[in-house]
Design an enzyme around this catalytic site. Structure first.
Site, mmCIF file in Angstrom:
data_model
loop_
_atom_site.group_PDB
_atom_site.id
_atom_site.type_symbol
_atom_site.label_atom_id
_atom_site.label_comp_id
_atom_site.label_asym_id
_atom_site.label_seq_id
_atom_site.Cartn_x
_atom_site.Cartn_y
_atom_site.Cartn_z
ATOM 1 N N ASP A 110 3.489 -17.641 -10.538
ATOM 2 C CA ASP A 110 3.323 -17.524 -9.305
ATOM 3 C C ASP A 110 4.630 -16.946 -8.855
ATOM 4 O O ASP A 110 5.587 -17.501 -8.536
ATOM 5 C CB ASP A 110 2.811 -18.706 -8.646
ATOM 6 C CG ASP A 110 2.790 -18.439 -7.178
ATOM 7 O OD1 ASP A 110 2.804 -17.154 -6.631
ATOM 8 O OD2 ASP A 110 1.988 -19.458 -6.359
ATOM 9 N N SER A 150 -8.157 -22.264 1.992
ATOM 10 C CA SER A 150 -7.766 -22.848 0.395
ATOM 11 C C SER A 150 -8.670 -24.304 0.406
ATOM 12 O O SER A 150 -8.542 -24.576 -0.901
ATOM 13 C CB SER A 150 -6.476 -23.375 0.605
ATOM 14 O OG SER A 150 -5.636 -22.246 0.746
#
Length: 708
Positions: free
Chosen positions: A353, A329
């Site tokens: 999401d 990430s």
């Protein structure tokens, strides 16, 4: 009876004989004169040189090797003189018997014999080779008294390299070692002047700074011309040119910071690179585990070499320079920057999401700690939304991702001033065609392969040096420098200092408004995101991004909890960051291998680096002990002024060591559980133990989910 003689005939014969004799004599004198002319005129120069070489002995004098210091003047590499016992094998009729007899005078251990045999294999038999090094005065005296028994054996005074801080900074310093046959062959291609300068030199830099700045450190070889008798005994000195010591290198490294970071890792594997984004100077260049370069100075013994080379933790691998990892990430801020720069996505674009993203019949998931909901770019970075970046990667495509991020330094060498850097991998369709050139069926890039790139998985593999350099570029809004370890070279004879130029590269044309979006989001990570527990209450503002990258790819239907029991298969913990927020003076990338969440192991190390550089404090022993086992968030205990902390490598008393151990045990027992982004208790990595060398990228690309 009267004998009649022909007088004229006799005289004629006599004259002929006389002429023949005179001609022969003249012919012989002619030969002598011709030979004299040949020797005195035609061969004059050559014979004069030979005569001089018989009369005069020219002995090279090897110069003192230059010192290496850190940015504050602390000596990291120096020299000392010691006696060595050396054998010239060509002058010894029975080598084994001679060594056995020597062992009765001076202690010669089995490792000394093994090292001597290895040196013989690498050298010519007429060279003088050490059988024992660093003799004391008593040993020198014993041998001198019995020297007549050992033709071909002598004692020499030699300079030895010394690394006073031991293992600290070993990967960046490198070490010196005896010149081997391969290096001698390579040296034959040098310029004649350089070859002449290395006459008499037996040691050369092998890795790191010692290798890359060899000619600066070596100096100029001197010589001594001595007139000798027919027996080879020195009569008088004819000429002398003293050697010129090598130059002193001053590094950009702060060795106290370097030692602190290495201590924070303890026995764990990983790497950290910290860079000053204003000029590219490297402040810390850590690879763990490390090794003691002093082992190599006079030839490492077989047992020590086997211990280092066969160690599963690969202590000889420079992870900061050569270890490649999926960035996880930590790649997301760069993906967001690429989206803004290419116009593929605006900061306010909302993506729903739902924790999963389906593409081509496959479902890409999110970690259990992710929170569902609508997310814009800032929130996607702060909460490390996988789905947001899955969709972004799908919209951009692999080639646009490559073209936007390659200028940041991903997938190419940074040009740092040490040898051995690897390029990492930023994939593209062209790369895949070349990589699978022998297997046409695998040359095509599939759209599904792009999805995992958005979260720093898939084929992505970079070094911590590349990540730190990219973070430096992003933090300054596009200003780029080649990273540099040596900042200044000092001529110790002329006392002149030469400042090395900071190699500025063309700046990236990033829009200030776009950079502000990413900065703000990364600052949010430290305020309300995945590293908030680590940076709460800091005396400065910073920006960062945690990352948790898979060490191995998951098989179909396999879950992370199924492999979690094997410590060597656990995820890597990463963190990239910069500080202060508005005018960065440090950017870094850090990885702790197989240690789980980025907020658990990597971010706490970054916090202590920033505290050291920006507030001038050194963590307490209790805080260091907690960080070593991945149980620290905010600093605990009373921080110490940097000046009050002993230099690394300084001896400690037994009482102090016992006190530190007691503090570590107490801290570990009372440490609170760390929390993840959802405020739930997060798994804590096991205490430090021997760990695996996961620095190299996996043989198969990793395409699993990335966690914050």
């Amino acid at each position: 009876m009267t004998v009649l003689k022909n007088v004229e005939q006799e005289l004629s014969r006599f004259r002929l004989r006389l002429i023949a004799a005179a001609g022969f004599v003249l012919f012989c004198f002619g030969l002598l004169v011709a030979r004299l002319i040949f020797l005195q005129v035609i061969q004059h120069d050559s014979l004069l040189d030979r005569a001089e070489s018989n009369r005069v002995s020219v002995v090279p004098i090897v110069p003192n090797r230059g010192l290496i210091k850190d940015r504050n003047g602390i000596v990291l590499a120096s020299n000392y003189s010691a006696y060595t016992l050396e054998i010239t094998p060509s002058k010894v009729p029975d080598l084994d018997a001679t060594i056995d007899q020597l062992a009765q005078v001076i202690e010669i251990q089995p490792r000394d014999r093994r090292r001597f045999k290895r040196l013989m294999d690498e050298s010519k038999n007429f060279e003088s080779l050490p059988i024992r090094t660093k003799l004391n005065e008593a040993e020198v005296s014993r041998f001198t008294a019995q020297r007549f028994r050992f033709p071909g054996v002598e004692i020499k005074a030699r300079l030895f390299r010394n690394y006073p801080l031991g293992e600290v900074g070993a990967h960046l310093l490198g070490y010196i070692g005896r010149i081997n046959q391969a290096e001698k062959k390579a040296m034959d291609e040098w310029e004649e002047e350089d070859i002449a300068n290395y006459r008499g030199t037996e040691y050369i830099g092998k890795l790191g700074i010692e290798q890359s700045y060899e000619k600066e450190l070596h100096g100029l070889t001197g010589f001594e011309e001595m007139e000798t008798s027919a027996a080879g005994r020195a009569v008088r000195r004819l000429a002398y040119r003293p050697p010129t010591p090598g130059n002193t290198l001053q590094l950009s490294i702060d060795i106290r910071l370097q030692a602190l970071v290495e201590e924070l890792y303890k026995d764990r594997r990983g790497a950290l690179v910290a860079i000053d984004p204003r000029n590219g100077e490297v402040l810390a260049f850590v690879s763990k585990p490390t090794f003691d370069p002093n082992l190599f100075v006079d030839g490492i013994d077989a047992d020590s070499w086997r211990e280092l080379n066969d160690n599963l933790d690969k202590p000889l691998l420079n992870r900061a320079l050569r270890g490649t990892y999926p960035p996880g990430s930590t790649f997301k801020p760069f993906m967001a920057m690429a989206a803004l720069d290419s116009g593929k996505r605006a900061p306010g674009t909302i993506v729903q999401d739902n924790l999963t993203f389906s593409f081509g019949g496959r479902t890409f998931g999110s970690p259990e700690t992710d929170r569902p909901g609508p997310k814009d770019m800032r929130l996607a970075i702060v909460q490390s939304s996988n789905v947001y970046f899955y969709t972004l990667a799908n919209e951009m495509g692999v080639d646009l991702i490559h073209d936007e991020l390659e200028p940041f330094g991903f997938g190419r060498r940074t040009g740092i001033d040490v040898q051995g850097e690897v390029s990492g991998l930023l994939p593209s369709t062209e790369w895949k065609r070349r990589y699978f050139a022998k297997n046409p069926a695998n040359q095509k890039w599939f759209a599904g392969e792009t999805i995992s790139l958005g979260i720093g998985q898939g084929y992505n593999n970079f070094t911590m040096l590349q990540l730190a350099t990219a973070m430096s570029t992003l933090s300054t809004g596009g200003q780029r420098y080649k990273p540099r370890l040596v900042r200044q070279i000092e001529d110790v004879v002329k006392h002149e200092q030469r400042q090395l130029s900071n190699d500025a590269l063309p700046s990236l044309p990033l829009k200030p408004a776009d950079v502000a979006v990413i900065r703000n989001a990364m600052h949010g990570v430290t305020l309300e995101g995945t590293s908030r527990a680590v940076f709460a209450g800091a005396a400065y503002q910073s920006g960062g991004k945690t990352g948790t990258a898979q060490a191995i790819g998951l098989k179909l239907g396999e879950k992370y909890k199924d492999i979690k029991a094997d410590e060597r298969k656990r995820d890597h913990s990463l963190y990239v960051a910069f500080a202060p927020l508005e005018a960065p003076t440090v950017a870094l990338a850090v990885i702790v291998e197989n240690s789980g969440f980025g907020s658990t192991s990597a971010a706490p190390i970054a916090r202590r680096v920033f505290d050291y550089l920006l507030t001038g404090v050194y963590p307490s022993e209790e805080d260091i002990a907690l960080t070593q086992i991945g149980k620290s968030t905010l600093p605990v205990g009373k921080p110490r002024p940097i000046a009050e902390v002993p230099l690394p490598g300084a001896p400690t008393t037994a009482a102090a060591a016992a006190s530190a151990a007691s503090a570590a045990a107490s801290a570990a027992a009372s440490a609170p559980a760390t929390t993840n982004t959802a405020g739930q208790a997060a798994p804590t990595p096991a205490a430090a133990r021997p760990v695996a060398p996961a620095a190299s990228r996996a043989s198969a690309p990793q395409r699993g989910a990335s966690t914050p």
